[in-house]
Design an enzyme around this catalytic site. Structure first.
Site, PDB file in Angstrom:
ATOM      1  N   LYS B 182     -15.312  61.249  68.245  1.00 40.01           N
ATOM      2  CA  LYS B 182     -15.692  61.931  69.483  1.00 40.01           C
ATOM      3  C   LYS B 182     -17.171  62.279  69.416  1.00 40.01           C
ATOM      4  O   LYS B 182     -17.740  62.428  68.329  1.00 40.01           O
ATOM      5  CB  LYS B 182     -14.865  63.198  69.705  1.00 40.01           C
ATOM      6  CG  LYS B 182     -15.070  64.331  68.739  1.00 40.01           C
ATOM      7  CD  LYS B 182     -16.180  65.297  69.032  1.00 40.01           C
ATOM      8  CE  LYS B 182     -16.120  65.899  70.403  1.00 40.01           C
ATOM      9  NZ  LYS B 182     -17.251  66.901  70.551  1.00 40.01           N
ATOM     10  N   THR B 193     -23.230  62.312  63.057  1.00 36.84           N
ATOM     11  CA  THR B 193     -23.621  63.031  64.260  1.00 36.84           C
ATOM     12  C   THR B 193     -22.490  63.121  65.254  1.00 36.84           C
ATOM     13  O   THR B 193     -22.590  62.577  66.328  1.00 36.84           O
ATOM     14  CB  THR B 193     -24.784  62.309  64.913  1.00 36.84           C
ATOM     15  OG1 THR B 193     -24.444  60.937  64.941  1.00 36.84           O
ATOM     16  CG2 THR B 193     -26.059  62.495  64.170  1.00 36.84           C
ATOM     17  N   ASN B 403     -26.200  68.749  81.546  1.00 38.06           N
ATOM     18  CA  ASN B 403     -26.683  69.813  80.665  1.00 38.06           C
ATOM     19  C   ASN B 403     -27.384  70.971  81.357  1.00 38.06           C
ATOM     20  O   ASN B 403     -27.550  72.029  80.760  1.00 38.06           O
ATOM     21  CB  ASN B 403     -27.601  69.210  79.594  1.00 38.06           C
ATOM     22  CG  ASN B 403     -26.804  68.421  78.584  1.00 38.06           C
ATOM     23  OD1 ASN B 403     -25.930  68.967  77.937  1.00 38.06           O
ATOM     24  ND2 ASN B 403     -27.075  67.133  78.487  1.00 38.06           N
TER      25      ASN B 403
END
Lengths: 408, 408
Positions: B182, B193, B403
């Site tokens: 994921k 990461t 974001n």
């Protein structure tokens, strides 16, 4: 200059003339636009010069030559070309710069090493020598212009003209600074180029001028970021004509040296902030203050890791007090930090202390602060006495529009 | 999982079951959502484990404990919490992890160091112990589930479920790998990461499993970036149950070790690419291939400077062959480079060679290439034999929307 003015723009200030400095502008026609794009500043004999330059190893010939000649300490003229950065153009680019230096030196009867040339704009296209030659011929006979016109003429994608002024008392003598700068990140296909010029009538040795500029640079231009991308052309030059009549500042021990350095630092900080306020797509001006790091340099690096984080910058754009993203950015900086000593605040209100969210954290003042134009983020590392402040802007749809919705 | 699926998404592949590995999912209710958010994978006795973890110094307790316990080499269970990363939560966060380890260890009758816990989601909120306890109780008695369901359950902002498989022949014995991962934001190559899990039935020593995973990581997870931001929770774990019946792989000299390492590398590369393809706002998958650097590591750093440049990423979003921005990014990497030896191409067509634009540069094939979903950028530094390929995605309005338009 772009049509849509930054919401963070400030009016151009009243900048005093500097004795021994004569700016003029002309149309070289580097692009197909109906504006002046060549700035020529004549400096009287005896002018000292200092410079700081980009560390990008793929820099332009202008930067190579400027860095080399600034070490000689003497200047008679500055030429700034807007619309073509002349970067990544090989020997043809270098020839174009040398031709400008020779032409101006011939006109003034000075050494070509005393002629400083900067270029900003499209990369990969050698600066057209014929346009440069004709532009300089026109500038040499043009009427002197005001600072605002010069500031507009060095600009490319800037949305407003940027200038600043400062004064200092050296002994009983007032010395004056006027300065202009351009830069806003970048627009395709141009490199992000910040070009800044400080002019003063102070009498100062080239060595101390360089020392003062390098010191100021560390806390001003080296503490701003718009998009983490480093231009191939960035240059800041300071010129001192010596016409104020003060006793020559030889080094840091000369009477008045501190006042001079402080005024130079002040004007550099003003200029640096103006560049951030014209950052591409910027809606908010962000100051990141880091304390408690193991050194000032460590604090600066942590500050830049925060200021360069796309996740932090988009959070501020969204007026979101997302201190978790600040934690992440501290952690990725590669500098000493201890998760369990870290404290983070916004606008003077701590959100987290010593590695944990505050139990009584009141988000209301933070939410109100984040709705404003000027945002502060405070970070205490809890390890030492190192501190630094860096400045950036938020990352918005405007940045994407400017940089992606363009075709070269 | 988000509603708007990445245009770069690929269908979930048919992943084989791995003998000795039993995944289950449950609803812990870490967020107010109607989905499973706790993944529990039981591993049979004798399972070897290896891991690579984020280098972010503000990492979560899960990372601290996982790193420490992976060194012991033995695993019996994996628990993944989605919706709460438990990062930056101090001692309460650590207590929550230790409670999960104790609960599972009690149920399985194993050491708590054999229970690996990962959490992903919001930062700064201690993982609620009661919800975790109830979720694990439910998982322990749930029916086993398929890989796709497990892949969905570990996801947070992912827009599609990600899995990969590979096989290798060791002597006459086939060994099989199935893996899930994921991640789609806060992705930068400071090691593992995101959260990724590789399961294999191979018999392999913990030491060689770790060696193979660490080697694969260097060329896969450490070569991807979405936004340059490094998560506080990134973890990749590899589990080997030993049920395939091959002769134990003890070290790199064991027969079949090369085939095993190659298959592990292959599955890690597949997983890494899937994460980039789910990069926040990604519209294009970009491979940056750097050759001619002074070393492979130097090539990787230059590649990452390019892949992390907002100006390069927005140019690709705009389908703009803006090689000037690539020059800029090479120059800012801090690695040896010579402007006048640098060559840059797109999709196999050189735009610039040896520091200058090509006189006969044909932009038509480049323009056609840039309209596609899979983009390649080629950079030759012209100094040595170092080479590396890194992968990223473009920077689009979608990234800003995800974001900036989000509230914590």
């Amino acid at each position: 200059m772009s049509d849509a003015i930054s919401p963070l723009a400030t009016p151009f200030p009243a900048l005093p003339a500097i004795a021994g400095v004569t700016p003029r502008v002309a149309r070289a026609g580097y692009k197909d636009w109906g504006r002046c794009d060549l700035t020529y500043v004549e400096l009287m004999e005896g002018t000292a010069v200092a410079g700081v330059f980009t560390k990008n190893v793929c820099c332009s010939s202008e930067v190579d030559l400027g860095r080399q000649n600034a070490r000689l300490g003497k200047a008679r003229a500055l030429v700034v070309n807007a619309g073509n950065s002349n970067a990544f153009t090989g020997y043809r680019g270098r020839e174009a710069v040398e031709a400008i230096m020779a032409q101006v030196a011939g006109s003034l009867g000075c050494a070509k090493e005393e002629v400083f040339v900067c270029s900003t704009g499209v990369i990969g296209v050698p600066l057209p020598k014929d346009k440069a030659r004709a532009g300089i011929e026109a500038a040499l006979v043009a009427e002197p212009c005001g600072w605002e016109e010069a500031a507009r003429t060095i600009g490319t994608t800037d949305t407003f003209a940027k200038g600043a002024t400062a004064t200092a008392m050296i002994g009983g003598t007032k010395v004056t600074f006027s300065a202009i700068i351009k830069g806003s990140g970048m627009i395709a296909p141009d490199m992000a180029t910040m070009l800044g010029y400080v002019f003063t009538d102070a009498a100062v040795s080239p060595a101390f001028l360089q020392e003062s500029l390098s010191t100021a640079n560390l806390r001003t231009f080296s503490c701003i970021t718009v998009d983490s991308d480093t231009s191939t052309s960035d240059t800041v030059l300071a010129f001192a004509t010596g016409q104020a009549g003060n006793a020559l500042l030889v080094d840091a021990n000369s009477p008045g040296a501190d006042a001079f350095a402080a005024a130079l630092h002040d004007i550099c900080r003003q200029l640096a902030h103006l560049v951030v306020k014209d950052g591409e797509g910027a809606q908010k001006f962000i100051a990141v203050s880091v304390s408690g790091a193991v050194s000032d340099e460590s604090a600066r690096r942590i500050g830049l890791a925060i200021a360069n984080s796309p996740l932090v910058k988009t959070a501020i754009a969204g007026e979101d007090a997302n201190w978790g993203r600040v934690v992440m950015a501290v952690g990725k900086a590669g500098e000493p930090a201890d998760r369990d000593r870290l404290s983070i605040g916004f606008g003077g209100t701590w959100a987290a202390r010593d590695g944990q969210p505050l139990a009584d954290y009141d988000e209301a003042p933070v939410a109100a602060h984040l709705k404003g134009r000027e945002i502060s983020i405070e970070v205490d590392i809890g390890l030492g006495d190192g501190r630094a402040t860096v400045w950036t802007c938020d990352l918005t749809h405007g940045y994407i529009s400017i940089n992606a919705d363009y075709r070269s």
